[in-house]
Every structure is written in C-alpha cells, then in structure tokens.
Design a protein around this motif. Sequence first.
Motif, PDB file in Angstrom:
ATOM      1  N   MET A 134      28.727  16.685 -10.099  1.00 39.69           N
ATOM      2  CA  MET A 134      29.289  17.707  -9.911  1.00 39.69           C
ATOM      3  C   MET A 134      29.147  18.648 -11.065  1.00 39.69           C
ATOM      4  N   ARG A 135      30.021  19.673 -10.900  1.00 43.64           N
ATOM      5  CA  ARG A 135      30.295  20.945 -11.843  1.00 43.64           C
ATOM      6  C   ARG A 135      31.596  21.066 -12.331  1.00 43.64           C
ATOM      7  N   ALA A 136      31.840  21.536 -13.635  1.00 46.16           N
ATOM      8  CA  ALA A 136      32.854  21.603 -14.090  1.00 46.16           C
ATOM      9  C   ALA A 136      32.855  22.565 -15.253  1.00 46.16           C
ATOM     10  N   ILE A 137      33.928  22.994 -15.563  1.00 46.86           N
ATOM     11  CA  ILE A 137      34.137  23.870 -16.526  1.00 46.86           C
ATOM     12  C   ILE A 137      34.312  23.200 -18.059  1.00 46.86           C
ATOM     13  N   VAL A 138      33.318  23.344 -19.060  1.00 44.78           N
ATOM     14  CA  VAL A 138      33.322  22.472 -19.981  1.00 44.78           C
ATOM     15  C   VAL A 138      33.640  23.649 -21.246  1.00 44.78           C
ATOM     16  N   ILE A 139      34.711  23.052 -22.376  1.00 48.73           N
ATOM     17  CA  ILE A 139      34.853  23.998 -23.622  1.00 48.73           C
ATOM     18  C   ILE A 139      33.901  23.504 -24.600  1.00 48.73           C
ATOM     19  N   ARG A 140      32.915  24.471 -24.623  1.00 44.26           N
ATOM     20  CA  ARG A 140      31.637  24.223 -25.614  1.00 44.26           C
ATOM     21  C   ARG A 140      32.134  23.963 -26.839  1.00 44.26           C
ATOM     22  N   GLU A 141      33.207  24.603 -27.717  1.00 43.74           N
ATOM     23  CA  GLU A 141      33.743  24.625 -28.657  1.00 43.74           C
ATOM     24  C   GLU A 141      34.948  25.372 -28.776  1.00 43.74           C
ATOM     25  N   PRO A 142      36.042  25.047 -29.502  1.00 45.23           N
ATOM     26  CA  PRO A 142      37.313  26.131 -29.475  1.00 45.23           C
ATOM     27  C   PRO A 142      37.009  27.269 -29.790  1.00 45.23           C
ATOM     28  N   GLY A 143      37.516  28.303 -29.259  1.00 42.44           N
ATOM     29  CA  GLY A 143      37.434  29.689 -29.326  1.00 42.44           C
ATOM     30  C   GLY A 143      37.744  30.621 -28.327  1.00 42.44           C
ATOM     31  N   ASP A 144      37.204  31.690 -28.059  1.00 46.01           N
ATOM     32  CA  ASP A 144      37.752  32.922 -27.073  1.00 46.01           C
ATOM     33  C   ASP A 144      37.172  32.424 -25.668  1.00 46.01           C
ATOM     34  N   ALA A 145      37.429  33.138 -24.753  1.00 49.98           N
ATOM     35  CA  ALA A 145      37.110  32.774 -23.358  1.00 49.98           C
ATOM     36  C   ALA A 145      35.775  32.414 -22.999  1.00 49.98           C
ATOM     37  N   GLU A 146      34.683  33.283 -23.877  1.00 47.15           N
ATOM     38  CA  GLU A 146      33.584  32.909 -23.648  1.00 47.15           C
ATOM     39  C   GLU A 146      32.986  31.420 -23.908  1.00 47.15           C
ATOM     40  N   VAL A 147      33.567  30.669 -24.440  1.00 54.23           N
ATOM     41  CA  VAL A 147      33.272  29.382 -24.834  1.00 54.23           C
ATOM     42  C   VAL A 147      33.456  28.454 -23.544  1.00 54.23           C
ATOM     43  N   LEU A 148      33.882  28.950 -22.383  1.00 56.04           N
ATOM     44  CA  LEU A 148      34.067  28.172 -21.183  1.00 56.04           C
ATOM     45  C   LEU A 148      32.768  28.264 -20.387  1.00 56.04           C
ATOM     46  N   GLU A 149      32.106  27.220 -19.967  1.00 54.17           N
ATOM     47  CA  GLU A 149      30.871  27.034 -19.568  1.00 54.17           C
ATOM     48  C   GLU A 149      30.884  26.170 -18.150  1.00 54.17           C
ATOM     49  N   TRP A 150      30.492  26.721 -17.100  1.00 57.20           N
ATOM     50  CA  TRP A 150      30.322  26.062 -15.941  1.00 57.20           C
ATOM     51  C   TRP A 150      29.083  25.203 -15.675  1.00 57.20           C
ATOM     52  N   THR A 151      29.113  23.972 -15.718  1.00 51.08           N
ATOM     53  CA  THR A 151      27.858  23.256 -15.925  1.00 51.08           C
ATOM     54  C   THR A 151      28.182  21.808 -15.218  1.00 51.08           C
ATOM     55  N   GLU A 152      26.819  20.853 -15.226  1.00 55.45           N
ATOM     56  CA  GLU A 152      27.088  19.911 -14.483  1.00 55.45           C
ATOM     57  C   GLU A 152      27.616  18.530 -15.640  1.00 55.45           C
ATOM     58  N   VAL A 153      28.331  17.720 -14.838  1.00 56.93           N
ATOM     59  CA  VAL A 153      28.845  16.585 -15.600  1.00 56.93           C
ATOM     60  C   VAL A 153      29.040  15.332 -14.743  1.00 56.93           C
ATOM     61  N   PRO A 154      29.150  14.370 -15.338  1.00 55.54           N
ATOM     62  CA  PRO A 154      29.424  12.905 -14.571  1.00 55.54           C
ATOM     63  C   PRO A 154      30.260  13.103 -13.349  1.00 55.54           C
ATOM     64  N   ASP A 155      30.080  12.630 -12.234  1.00 59.70           N
ATOM     65  CA  ASP A 155      31.339  12.571 -11.276  1.00 59.70           C
ATOM     66  C   ASP A 155      32.350  11.671 -11.800  1.00 59.70           C
ATOM     67  N   PRO A 156      33.732  11.980 -11.206  1.00 63.43           N
ATOM     68  CA  PRO A 156      34.679  11.166 -11.591  1.00 63.43           C
ATOM     69  C   PRO A 156      34.891   9.869 -10.574  1.00 63.43           C
ATOM     70  N   ALA A 157      35.279   8.975 -10.990  1.00 62.34           N
ATOM     71  CA  ALA A 157      35.480   7.793  -9.979  1.00 62.34           C
ATOM     72  C   ALA A 157      36.731   7.019 -10.087  1.00 62.34           C
ATOM     73  N   PRO A 158      37.779   7.120  -8.836  1.00 56.78           N
ATOM     74  CA  PRO A 158      39.124   6.981  -8.946  1.00 56.78           C
ATOM     75  C   PRO A 158      39.178   5.664  -9.217  1.00 56.78           C
ATOM     76  N   ARG A 159      40.512   5.172 -10.129  1.00 52.90           N
ATOM     77  CA  ARG A 159      40.985   3.833 -10.129  1.00 52.90           C
ATOM     78  C   ARG A 159      41.823   3.404  -9.078  1.00 52.90           C
ATOM     79  N   PRO A 160      41.922   2.175  -9.007  1.00 55.71           N
ATOM     80  CA  PRO A 160      42.686   1.568  -7.981  1.00 55.71           C
ATOM     81  C   PRO A 160      43.914   2.184  -7.415  1.00 55.71           C
ATOM     82  N   ASP A 161      44.630   2.873  -8.357  1.00 59.82           N
ATOM     83  CA  ASP A 161      45.916   3.767  -8.097  1.00 59.82           C
ATOM     84  C   ASP A 161      45.648   5.193  -7.872  1.00 59.82           C
TER      85      ASP A 161
END
Length: 318
Positions: free
Chosen positions: A1-28
């Motif tokens: 999936m894609r998500a917004i990743v914070i490359r490093e602390p900083g201003d708004a331009e550090v937000l990056e829309w990129t591919e990341v691992p899919d989440p897996a729900p726990r039993p609850d």
Amino acid sequence: MRAIVIREPGDAEVLEWTEVPDPAPRPDEVLIEVAASAVNRADVMQRRGFYPPPDGAPPYPGLEVSGRIAEVGGDVTGLRVGDEVCALLAGGGYAERVAAPASQVLPVPRGVDVVEAAGLPEVACTVWSNVFMLAGLDAGETLLAHGGGSGIGTMAIQVARARGARVVCTVGSPEKAARCVELGAERAVNYREEDFVEHGPYDVILDVMGAKYLARNVEALATGGRLVVIGLQGGAKAELDLGGLLAKRASVHATGLRARPLDEKARIVAATREHVWPLLESGDVKPVIDQRIPMAEAARAHELLEKSGHVGKILLTV
C-alpha cells in the motif's frame, strides 16, 4: 500500500507519499480500506519531531480515518467486512489501509458522507471526554472554547449548544466569528481586538493554548469552574495562581487522548457513540469540513492548517 512517510523532522515538504508494507490486523482489530483521514495539530507536531507515536502504533501520522472494513480479526464481534466506519487511531491514518482496534471503531452516522466521517472521531472523542466526561458541563452553564474555528472548536460549540449550554469562543478573524455564531456560539471574541476575560465568567474552559492563556483562563473561571488544557500552542510553562483557584474552588486539568490505554479509549469511544452520534444523526450537530485534499498532497494540507485560515476540518482523501 501507500502511506505518508515522514522522511525526517521538518517542514511540510518532508511528507512523502510512498509504498510501505501492508498492515495486518491483530485478533482484536479490523483492517480498514481508507476513504479519508483528517489533519490534526498533533500530526504537525509529529512531523516536526515533537510528538512521536506511542509504542506499537504505526509510524505514519493520522489519528482518525473513515472507510470500509476489509478484514476482521478473529476475536472481533459486531463488525463485518464491508461496513462503513470511522475510527480513532494512535497513528497510521495517512495511508490506504490501517488496522484499528475494534473498540475504537464507530459506524458512519446515518446521513453523514463516508468521507466527511473521517473528520469526526478525534474531535468528537476529544470534546466529549474533556468537556463532558471530565469537566461535567451541564445545561445552563457557560463554556468558553478557545480556537472556535478549529475542528475541536466547531464540534465543541455544536455539542455544548445542543445539550443546553451557553457557548462563547475565541477566534482570530471576523469571518471565523461569523461561522462560529452560525454554529451556535452566543458570542465569538476576536482575540486580536478583545479580551475574553471580559465576557466571562465561564463554568468550563476548553483550552488549546496552554501557558500563554493560563493566568487569564484562571481569572475568567466562575466559582467552581473547570479549566481543561488539551494543547500547548502557546507554550508549556507558566505560573499557576493557586490562590485564585482556591478562592473560586476551581480546578485545572491537563489531558491528552492519543497515549491513553486501550480500555480508557474504548470507554471514551463508547460514550461518544452513545451521546454524540444521535446528535449527528438528528442533524443537531454536523461535520464542519473546510477542504478535501488528496492524501498525496498532505504537505499542502499541513501548510493550510499551519496558516490557521481554515474553519473545521481539513480532510485527506484516498
């Protein structure tokens, strides 16, 4: 999936829309296909490096989402694949999918668009837990909501008014003042021109400023008043006049929602569903949405939030 990743602390331009691992729900937990998330001040603080997510939470920002359930954990009852829901999160909402504790999932209220529902969980739970569960605002009392044009402010005005309270708020412009009065505020005080203390006293004050407003908040409290501090936009350290509190038999509370234990959040979500959701379904309270922005453009949404020109919520759509 894609998500917004914070490359490093900083201003708004550090937000990056990129591919990341899919989440897996726990039993609850349930897995939600995200329709939208919403921008909160806490997301900006996290981006700047000042508000890391709690242990076990996804590293991506986003404290609330709406969408449809794609998968249900083995221990979950009462929720099904395909249900339209919104959810309160400890993080991870700026993504195409997110796993959420079932106890923090709410149905999309009848009559509310599934995308607009993304702007409800954080503000509704914040307002109900602080103004009503903690501070005990009653019908006939007066609430002062600082930042009346914010997501929290617009929700606090509507819910308090619907439950019979008188509402005063602070705003930074005539345009915001007009919107807040439309939503039910009896008075909107422009803090650039007036002192909110002069329009008190107030039984409950909901404050996002912290240190900058502490002395005047205490001065503005009624006898038996309750000040609830939920933000530190005006600093973290200030002198507290204990004598003033004693004379008024008043109290000061400082609270947060994100890092609370799951059982506490579950109680808050359940109470919010019981008391606020009927107001949404009746139309007495409505989501206040300023803009919808594609999630890939989260940096632009953060910049808009930081300029403080919006009224209500800024949504990020998938």
